[in-house]
Design an enzyme around this catalytic site. Structure first.
Site, short mmCIF file in Angstrom:
data_model
loop_
_atom_site.label_atom_id
_atom_site.label_comp_id
_atom_site.label_asym_id
_atom_site.label_seq_id
_atom_site.Cartn_x
_atom_site.Cartn_y
_atom_site.Cartn_z
N SER A 148 34.31 42.14 41.12
CA SER A 148 33.51 40.99 41.55
C SER A 148 33.24 41.05 43.04
CB SER A 148 34.25 39.68 41.23
OG SER A 148 34.02 39.27 39.91
N ASP A 182 27.80 32.01 39.21
CA ASP A 182 29.26 32.08 39.24
C ASP A 182 29.85 30.72 38.92
OD1 ASP A 182 32.02 32.89 40.23
OD2 ASP A 182 30.87 34.64 40.83
N HIS A 227 36.84 31.50 42.40
CA HIS A 227 36.01 32.68 42.19
C HIS A 227 34.64 32.52 42.83
CE1 HIS A 227 33.79 35.86 40.01
NE2 HIS A 227 34.97 36.44 39.89
#
Length: 535
Positions: free
Chosen positions: A457, A277, A303
């Site tokens: 996600s 990520d 994120h």
């Protein structure tokens, strides 16, 4: 005394002046500067500057009907008005931090591998036909099974990635680079695939698909492809908030997945989960002692920090596997909006590192076009016993399947909300295996803060956490056994039985952990490459 012009001569002169000023071409010449056309009736060196971001270009906004810069519509005399200057269309911000979105962080140069970060091409608009897929000559010894067609390619506009044939000499490698006028960026030896790949920049003015085809035809090259682009799949954000003691009460996801009941059986102790990520905040209290080999030099991103927290938060939030160990592999970077984007070369090398470190679960909360080299790396990881979990994608129900979720060795996860309704932007299709909460989920944010994110996600990270719970007591389970237990114990949603929206249904962590124990007790380890790798 000088004679004045006759009355008829004066009238004729006035007529000529009126005709001159009434001419649209004359009016346009009076305003428009010189320079090459920009395709809108104006000049590329005129008053409409190119405000396109350098790394992620946006199309220019069409000029409205009657726009004054293209000449006046009809005859007449009047004041020539300079046209307004139109800014580029606003960029869609995926993450909304308390501070302005940071600029793309500069990676510290590696003495052995000097790697320059690419500019990334914009995805073609949905209405336009997808470009032809570049031909490759990838011929792995054991090719992966076919994968469903996925979205049109989105790639770095001036880079290629190609695989070198075994036993090729340095002189031959230099010959390939010289023949195609390529600028070498980095070369990687991939232990996962037993091969070497070269990352290179193509000459200015060359087309990536053309160079890929030419490389693939070279006898010294095993395969070639564009450097494809992948996006983090968390679409909505609420501004990060300071930590509060009642944050756990704002979480609905643990109860929907029966996490409290599952934690009576396992908490993921010492199971290594690779999080491929954007950069994770190693100083966040929720992730204390969870990360192995944390990198404090890289600026953390919302994120990656959010996905890591969804898996292993353990202070004010309830993480799915609070005692799991996280291998944070920084493969996604900032784009000009602050969103997380990664390329083939970054993700494939991260998969290689996950294999070297022996990760048992690999979370892939990103999506993009099919990538041939990545497909082989995913197959190799699964053969080593890794459970692969990926976000189905946030392109909507009419979009094509996205990669890596569309790979048959990957568990594709869709997202649901507090009422178990499907996330409106989730991709659907035969590739969907299971559903998990992914709408308005509270997770950590960089700087000790918290944020609410939505997208597939989050759902992928939740399923990765449950897989870690299952493997804590039964590390001998193969990826196929983990998948079968997850699917068999899911709570059916939508139409009876499996469907293309929810897959097998909503994940039930407690039932999945119990099923893992049953599988380990009643089913002997399969005589498979996965089982052999685990043993």
């Amino acid at each position: 005394m000088r004679r004045l012009p006759s009355l008829s001569a004066q009238i004729a002169a006035c007529g000529l002046l009126a005709a001159l000023f009434a001419s649209p071409a004359a009016a346009q010449r009076t305003y428009m500067p010189s320079g090459p056309s920009d395709g809108y009736g104006g000049s590329s060196t005129g008053r409409v500057p190119d405000r396109t971001p350098e790394r992620y270009p946006e199309p220019r906004r069409p000029r409205p009907q009657g726009y004054p810069g293209g000449g006046f519509p009809g005859p007449g005399i009047g004041i020539i008005v300079a046209p307004p200057i139109y800014d580029a269309p606003p960029l869609r911000v995926i993450y909304e931090d308390a501070e302005p979105a940071p600029s793309r962080p500069a990676r510290k140069p590696d003495k052995q591998k000097q790697k320059q970060k690419p500019a990334v091409a914009k995805k073609p608009p949905p209405a336009s036909p997808p470009p032809a897929k570049p031909a490759t000559t990838a011929r792995p010894a054991a090719p992966p099974p076919p994968v469903r067609a996925v979205a049109a390619p989105d790639y770095v506009p001036d880079e290629v990635v190609f695989e070198l044939k075994p036993d090729i000499s340095e002189a031959e490698i230099a010959g390939v680079l010289r023949r195609f006028a390529l600028t070498p960026l980095a070369r990687y030896d991939l232990a996962l695939l037993g091969t070497s790949i070269q990352h290179a920049r193509i000459p200015r003015g060359s087309a990536v698909p053309t160079v890929v085809r030419q490389l693939a035809a070279d006898p010294r090259v095993a395969s070639a492809q564009p450097n494809l682009v992948f996006d983090g799949q968390a679409d909505e954000a609420v501004a990060p908030v300071a930590g509060r003691p009642e944050l756990a009460g704002a979480q609905y996801a643990p109860d929907r997945m029966k996490i409290p009941e599952a934690h009576r059986l396992a908490e993921g102790r010492d199971v290594l989960v690779a999080v491929i990520d954007s950069a994770v905040d190693p100083a966040h209290p929720e992730l204390a002692d969870a990360l192995i080999d944390p990198d404090a030099k890289v600026k953390p991103h919302t994120h990656g920090t959010g996905m890591a927290g969804a898996i292993a938060a353990h202070v004010k939030l309830v993480g799915i596997a609070p005692e799991a160990r996280l291998l944070a592999l920084d493969a996604l970077r900032y784009d000009t909006t602050g969103a997380a984007k990664g390329t083939s070369i970054d993700i494939i090398t991260a998969l290689d590192m996950a294999g070297k470190r022996g990760a048992r679960v690999v979370n892939l909360s990103f999506a993009g076009p099919r990538d041939e080299l990545m497909a082989r790396a995913l197959r190799a990881l699964r053969l080593r016993g890794a459970v692969l979990v990926a976000a189905a994608g946030n392109e909507g129900p009419k979009a094509k399947p996205l990669f890596p979720a569309a790979h048959p060795d990957v568990i594709a996860v869709t997202a649901t909300g507090p009422d178990d309704a499907l996330y409106a932007q989730a991709n659907i299709g035969a590739q969907i295996a299971i559903a998990a909460p992914g709408v308005e989920v509270m997770v950590p944010a960089p700087g000790g803060a918290y944020q609410v994110l939505s997208g597939t996600s989050l759902a992928s990270a939740h399923v990765s956490g449950v897989a870690a719970l299952m493997l804590q007591g039964h590390p001998e389970l193969t990826p196929a056994q983990v998948r079968e237990a997850l699917v068999r114990t899911a709570r059916d949603l939508g139409k009876p039985g499996r469907d293309d929206l929810y897959g097998a249904g909503l994940i039930d962590a407690a039932a999945a952990v119990a099923a893992a124990s049953e599988a380990a007790a009643t089913t002997p380890a399969a005589a498979s490459p996965e089982a052999a790798a685990i043993r």
